[in-house]
Design an enzyme around this catalytic site. Structure first.
Site, PDB file in Angstrom:
ATOM      1  NE  ARG A 224       0.215   1.443   3.357  1.00  8.37           N
ATOM      2  CZ  ARG A 224       1.140   2.336   3.583  1.00  8.37           C
ATOM      3  NH1 ARG A 224       2.431   1.972   3.671  1.00  8.37           N
ATOM      4  NH2 ARG A 224       0.863   3.608   3.740  1.00  8.37           N
ATOM      5  N   GLY A 225       0.260   2.410  -0.129  1.00 10.23           N
ATOM      6  CA  GLY A 225       1.043   3.635  -0.310  1.00 10.23           C
ATOM      7  C   GLY A 225       1.106   3.896  -1.808  1.00 10.23           C
ATOM      8  CB  ALA A 226       0.281   6.911  -3.785  1.00  9.41           C
TER       9      ALA A 226
ATOM     10  NE  ARG B 233      -6.200   0.833  -1.612  1.00  6.42           N
ATOM     11  CZ  ARG B 233      -5.556   1.357  -0.572  1.00  6.42           C
ATOM     12  NH1 ARG B 233      -4.252   1.139  -0.420  1.00  6.42           N
ATOM     13  NH2 ARG B 233      -6.186   2.112   0.314  1.00  6.42           N
TER      14      ARG B 233
ATOM     15  CD  GLN C 102      -3.067   2.662   6.864  1.00  2.96           C
ATOM     16  OE1 GLN C 102      -3.629   3.055   7.878  1.00  2.96           O
ATOM     17  NE2 GLN C 102      -3.702   2.547   5.713  1.00  2.96           N
TER      18      GLN C 102
ATOM     19  CG  ASP D  41      -3.079   7.878  -1.491  1.00  6.52           C
ATOM     20  OD1 ASP D  41      -2.788   8.233  -0.342  1.00  6.52           O
ATOM     21  OD2 ASP D  41      -2.983   6.699  -1.896  1.00  6.52           O
TER      22      ASP D  41
ATOM     23  CG  ASN E 169      -2.266  11.518   2.638  1.00  4.13           C
ATOM     24  OD1 ASN E 169      -1.780  10.593   1.973  1.00  4.13           O
ATOM     25  ND2 ASN E 169      -1.889  11.743   3.874  1.00  4.13           N
ATOM     26  CE  LYS E 170      -5.119   5.640   4.450  1.00  5.40           C
ATOM     27  NZ  LYS E 170      -6.161   4.855   3.742  1.00  5.40           N
TER      28      LYS E 170
HETATM   29  O1  MRU Z   1      -4.498   3.249   2.276  1.00  2.71           O
HETATM   30  P1  MRU Z   1      -3.013   3.442   2.152  1.00  2.71           P
HETATM   31  O2  MRU Z   1      -2.235   2.901   3.292  1.00  2.71           O
HETATM   32  O3  MRU Z   1      -2.504   2.958   0.807  1.00  2.71           O
HETATM   33  O4  MRU Z   1      -2.838   4.999   2.172  1.00  2.71           O
HETATM   34  C1  MRU Z   1      -1.559   5.536   2.083  1.00  2.71           C
HETATM   35  C2  MRU Z   1      -1.527   6.997   2.261  1.00  2.71           C
HETATM   36  O5  MRU Z   1      -2.520   7.641   2.417  1.00  2.71           O
HETATM   37  C3  MRU Z   1      -0.177   7.634   2.149  1.00  2.71           C
HETATM   38  O6  MRU Z   1      -0.114   8.776   2.942  1.00  2.71           O
HETATM   39  C4  MRU Z   1       0.054   8.035   0.681  1.00  2.71           C
HETATM   40  O7  MRU Z   1      -0.149   6.941  -0.172  1.00  2.71           O
HETATM   41  C5  MRU Z   1       1.393   8.601   0.482  1.00  2.71           C
HETATM   42  S1  MRU Z   1       2.605   7.365   0.444  1.00  2.71           S
HETATM   43  C6  MRU Z   1       4.120   8.000   0.160  1.00  2.71           C
END
Ligand code: MRU
Length: 350
Positions: free
Chosen positions: A44-46, A87, A195, A236, A246-247
């Protein structure tokens, strides 16, 4: 630490669902397994899901390397559609898929399936290598914004685990720490998937960076009592006008930062910028399973039969963002992300 890598003939990635209890790797040989890993948040993470999807295409390409080119393309496009559907919010996912397709299509009509497969893997590898380099560079830029002594609040995990290497928000922390600055990080636990607690705390601890884990609800108290010097988070997707997706919970932190006069920085590679989307309101926000809110470690936390809403991301309006940090430098308002992407493209072309 590399979150994912191509090893021999397959994709290896850290299984982030197991952290912080165990550091285990998944060995993936089929694009369908990569799609499942993204949807289940093993990765996970963009930026990390963008690179994983690109390697997913490399697996699809290899699976069909004996096929006629027309069949090869059919398999490729089916894999791209399957990976894109995992996603919806992080733009890096479709960005990576489109980039690989364009690079492979450039080989022209005469290319054999084996040549197409080689080009697919080469482009996926380039995306991964460039992600690591971009994050290291943006970390160096961002570290300039960190005072010699700083209490930094971050949300979710925008660390090494969310990228191929280095991270985005945490790259800023790592580079500031390496430059000799005294940093302390307030880590939001980040309900419902934790996370912050599971991943950010694990990463920072491994790197020897002082931190305190906090419940998301404690942030206001810390701002109010003057214990936060700056916020840095990842993204994201960043729309053309600088709105940051973002999250879930990021918007709340940004409002607190504004109320208390604390700078709110967003660190992201250019692959996270989406100049084709004018503003954050137009970004699709993933709604995940209610079970993520209703349970902790499989235990119900509400009364039987209660329902839950679970939006996974929110939109922080650009007016709350003090600066956006990319590998090209520090961008201040008024934001024009299209200009940043165009300048990066022009530099690449030569
Ligand atoms: O749902 P996730 O864990 O994939 O969400 C991740 C985030 O929101 C991060 O802050 C974002 O992807 C930036 S990662 C460098």
């Amino acid at each position: 630490m590399r979150t994912l890598d191509w090893v021999d003939d397959h994709l290896r990635m850290i299984d982030q669902r197991r952290l912080p209890y165990a550091l285990e790797y998944l060995e993936l040989h089929r694009w369908q397994d990569v799609a499942t890993a993204i949807a289940d948040m093993a990765v996970r993470g963009a930026p990390a899901i963008g690179a994983a999807a690109a390697f997913g295409l490399a697996l699809a390409a290899a699976q069909a390397s004996g096929a006629e080119p027309a069949d090869w393309w059919r398999g490729f496009d089916e894999a791209a559609a399957g990976l894109a559907a995992t996603r919806p919010t992080a733009v890096n996912l479709v960005w990576a898929l489109q980039r690989v397709r364009a690079a492979v299509a450039a080989l022209g009509a005469g290319a054999t399936a084996a040549e197409l497969a080689r080009a697919t893997l080469a482009e996926a590898r380039a995306i991964a290598a460039e992600d690591a380099a971009a994050n290291a560079a943006l970390g160096t830029h961002g570290a300039r914004l960190v005072p010699a002594q700083a209490r930094i609040l971050t949300h979710c995990n925008a660390g090494s685990l969310a990228t191929v290497e280095w991270g985005t928000a945490l790259a800023v922390v790592y580079k500031a720490h390496a430059a000799g600055k005294q940093v302390h990080v307030w880590v939001d636990e980040t309900r419902p998937r934790q996370q912050g607690a599971r991943l950010t705390a694990w990463e920072l601890q491994r790197e020897g960076i002082p931190l305190n884990l906090i419940s998301d609800t404690a942030a206001g108290r810390l701002f109010q009592t003057g214990q936060v010097d700056l916020v840095v988070v990842g993204a994201d997707r960043i729309a053309a006008n600088g709105d940051v997706v973002n999250k879930i919970g990021t918007y709340t932190v940004a409002l607190l930062a504004r109320e208390h006069g604390v700078p709110f920085y967003v660190a992201a590679p250019i692959s996270t910028l989406d100049p084709a989307t004018p503003c954050g309101a137009e970004v699709p926000i993933e709604e995940r399973s209610a079970a993520e809110v209703l349970q902790i470690n499989g235990q119900a936390i509400g009364p039987a039969g209660v329902t839950a809403a679970n939006p996974a991301f929110d939109v922080t309006p650009h007016r709350l963002v003090s600066a956006i940090i990319t590998e090209r430098g520090i961008h201040r308002p008024p934001y024009d992300m299209g200009a940043v992407v165009a300048a990066a493209g022009a530099e690449e072309r030569g």
